[in-house]
Design an enzyme around this catalytic site. Structure first.
Site, PDB file in Angstrom:
ATOM      1  N   LYS A  24       0.843  -1.109  -0.260  1.00 51.31           N
ATOM      2  CA  LYS A  24      -0.085   0.052  -0.028  1.00 51.31           C
ATOM      3  C   LYS A  24       0.892   1.340  -0.123  1.00 51.31           C
ATOM      4  CE  LYS A  24      -1.627   2.078   3.747  1.00 51.31           C
ATOM      5  NZ  LYS A  24      -2.004   2.952   4.748  1.00 51.31           N
ATOM      6  N   ASN A  25       2.086   1.211   0.894  1.00 50.76           N
ATOM      7  CA  ASN A  25       2.705   2.462   1.065  1.00 50.76           C
ATOM      8  C   ASN A  25       3.665   2.630  -0.133  1.00 50.76           C
ATOM      9  OD1 ASN A  25       1.494   2.943   3.419  1.00 50.76           O
ATOM     10  ND2 ASN A  25       3.083   2.165   4.763  1.00 50.76           N
ATOM     11  N   CYS A  78      -4.660  13.015  13.113  1.00 47.55           N
ATOM     12  CA  CYS A  78      -4.475  11.735  13.081  1.00 47.55           C
ATOM     13  C   CYS A  78      -4.505  11.031  14.355  1.00 47.55           C
ATOM     14  CB  CYS A  78      -3.216  11.442  12.348  1.00 47.55           C
ATOM     15  SG  CYS A  78      -2.670   9.646  11.967  1.00 47.55           S
ATOM     16  N   ARG A  87       1.286  14.266  12.254  1.00 51.65           N
ATOM     17  CA  ARG A  87       2.296  14.286  11.049  1.00 51.65           C
ATOM     18  C   ARG A  87       2.170  15.540  10.420  1.00 51.65           C
ATOM     19  NH1 ARG A  87       0.414   8.208   8.818  1.00 51.65           N
ATOM     20  NH2 ARG A  87      -0.196   7.158  10.308  1.00 51.65           N
ATOM     21  N   ASP A 145       5.150   0.306  12.051  1.00 50.22           N
ATOM     22  CA  ASP A 145       4.102  -0.361  11.755  1.00 50.22           C
ATOM     23  C   ASP A 145       4.045  -1.934  11.930  1.00 50.22           C
ATOM     24  OD1 ASP A 145       2.849   1.858  10.550  1.00 50.22           O
ATOM     25  OD2 ASP A 145       3.439   1.473   8.284  1.00 50.22           O
ATOM     26  N   ARG A 174      -8.144  -0.618   5.129  1.00 52.71           N
ATOM     27  CA  ARG A 174      -7.439   0.366   4.598  1.00 52.71           C
ATOM     28  C   ARG A 174      -5.806  -0.473   4.140  1.00 52.71           C
ATOM     29  NH1 ARG A 174      -5.624   4.005   8.053  1.00 52.71           N
ATOM     30  NH2 ARG A 174      -4.593   4.988   6.347  1.00 52.71           N
TER      31      ARG A 174
END
Length: 417
Positions: free
Chosen positions: A22-23, A117, A122, A305, A397
């Site tokens: 995803k990133n 967030c 961020r 993460d 997500r």
């Protein structure tokens, strides 16, 4: 609203394939704004955030077509609306990535400030500082960043903080700038390198990605290309941690072990046996795990993460682990939910002390963010009895069909509405 129902206590066993990252996919999709020729992106994961990004690009005038294998073709012949509205940015902070390519290609952009967030601050000040160094005029009014630049100029930019999104925005902006841009204290994440490789396939001249100094020689135009997204290292790490915690035996195909050294080393320290090949990882376990302390830091150190997943793993390991979070100031929200399952965790500031217990017991828990969701699923797989994970839209997500993949490995998990 969907929930996941998990019956714990079954070791994961078998083989699955890892999805695209995803990133990496999100910035690569926005790179399509830099050219009027088609960019064909392969190995794109089917995720809520990807859908949001494609909706945003479509709204700007980008032609988007998706084939049955999630190959995405994007054509930005004419960008009719160089705006990222609050309605989309508030659901996915990565929408701010369009700031760089829009400024470089269109000479203007209007992007909503991301807002709050759940896991912490961020800030976008580094992105703004870099674009200003390249000659852009910026203003912030009514919650939007407005940028104008006739043509960006190459510049030396030293980032005050390591920022992945900021590095990617400035790298994309610099590809069409006049002259040479040097980004110092750049993020070294593999996803940054993947974006650089895609940009180079489009005719850019980016050097040094993967190090803390990236040099970009601006070109007059970029062309179309075909580019496959790299495998997701966080999905890889999550499945490895889940297999280790449940006493399993799994093989992951389509993985890249060399970008997951810190996680693999910690799993070995916990007692798991891991073998690797060019594009596969095999994990087996033999008995109870040992507690392992982790400290999150930018790549190549242990990733933030993966912090929540290791906290779940440590909750049933032998001994005591110290988990220190240095990236986000509010990334322990999963602790209270893990404690509902019987975990023994105490938090003081940015440090959590996890004392392993003999077992967890199923309960209803609520996800608060993407990686917290993964830790609760992992804990549910460990726990005795039934666990219900609510608010799994967070999970959607960043994990492609996670319940299907876990089911293929023998996990007793299903989605309920």
């Amino acid at each position: 609203m969907d929930k996941l129902l998990i019956e714990g206590g079954t070791p994961l066993s078998g083989e699955i394939s890892i999805s695209g990252a995803k990133n990496a996919a999100l910035p690569i999709l926005t790179a399509s704004l830099l050219t009027d020729e088609p960019l064909v992106v392969g190995n794109v994961p089917h995720l809520r955030d990807v859908t949001t990004m494609l909706n945003l690009l479509t709204q700007m005038g980008v032609g988007v077509s998706v084939d049955e294998r999630m190959g995405v073709e994007l054509t930005s012949k004419r960008i009719s609306e160089p705006v990222a509205p609050y309605e989309l940015v508030k659901t996915m902070r990565a929408s701010v990535l369009v700031l760089g390519p829009l400024t470089a290609r269109c000479g203007e952009a209007r992007v909503s400030l991301p807002g709050g967030c759940a896991i912490g601050l961020r800030p976008v000040d580094q992105h703004i500082k870099g674009l200003q160094a390249m000659g852009a005029e910026l203003s912030i009014e009514h919650g939007y960043i407005s940028v104008r630049a006739r043509r960006l100029k190459g510049a030396r930019i030293c980032l005050d903080l390591v920022t992945v999104t900021g590095t990617e925005i400035l790298m994309m902006a610099a590809t069409l700038a006049d002259g040479t841009t040097v980004i110092e204290n750049a993020a070294r994440e593999p996803e940054v390198s993947d974006l650089a490789n895609c940009l180079n396939a489009m005719g850019a001249n980016v050097r040094g990605a993967g190090t803390d100094v990236i040099t970009v020689e601006g070109v007059n135009r970029l062309h179309g290309a075909r580019y496959p997204v790299m495998p997701d290292r966080i999905e890889t790490g999550t499945f490895l941690a889940a297999a280790a915690a449940t006493g399993g035996d799994i093989t992951l195909r389509g993985a890249r072990p060399e970008i997951l050294d810190s996680v693999i080393e910690k799993l070995r320290e916990a007692g798991a046996r891991i073998e690797t090949g060019p594009d596969w990882i095999k994990l087996t376990t033999n008995g109870a795990l040992n507690a392992v302390s982790v400290r999150t830091s930018p790549y190549p150190a242990f990733p933030t993460d993966m912090q929540a997943q290791f906290m779940a793993l440590n909750s049933i390991a032998r001994g005591t682990a110290i988990v220190t979070e240095t990236i986000f100031e509010n990334r322990f929200m999963h602790v209270q939910e893990l404690k509902r399952l019987g975990a023994d965790i105490e938090v003081e500031g940015n440090t959590a002390v996890v004392k392993g217990v003999s077992h967890l017991d199923g309960a209803t828990v609520m996800a608060t963010d993407l990686r917290a969701s993964a830790s609760l699923v992992l804990a549910g797989l460990i726990a005795r009895g039934s666990t219900v994970v609510e608010r799994v839209y967070h999970l959607d997500r960043g994990y492609e069909r996670i319940e299907e993949k876990l089911s293929r490995l023998g996990g007793r998990i299903r989605r309920i509405s």
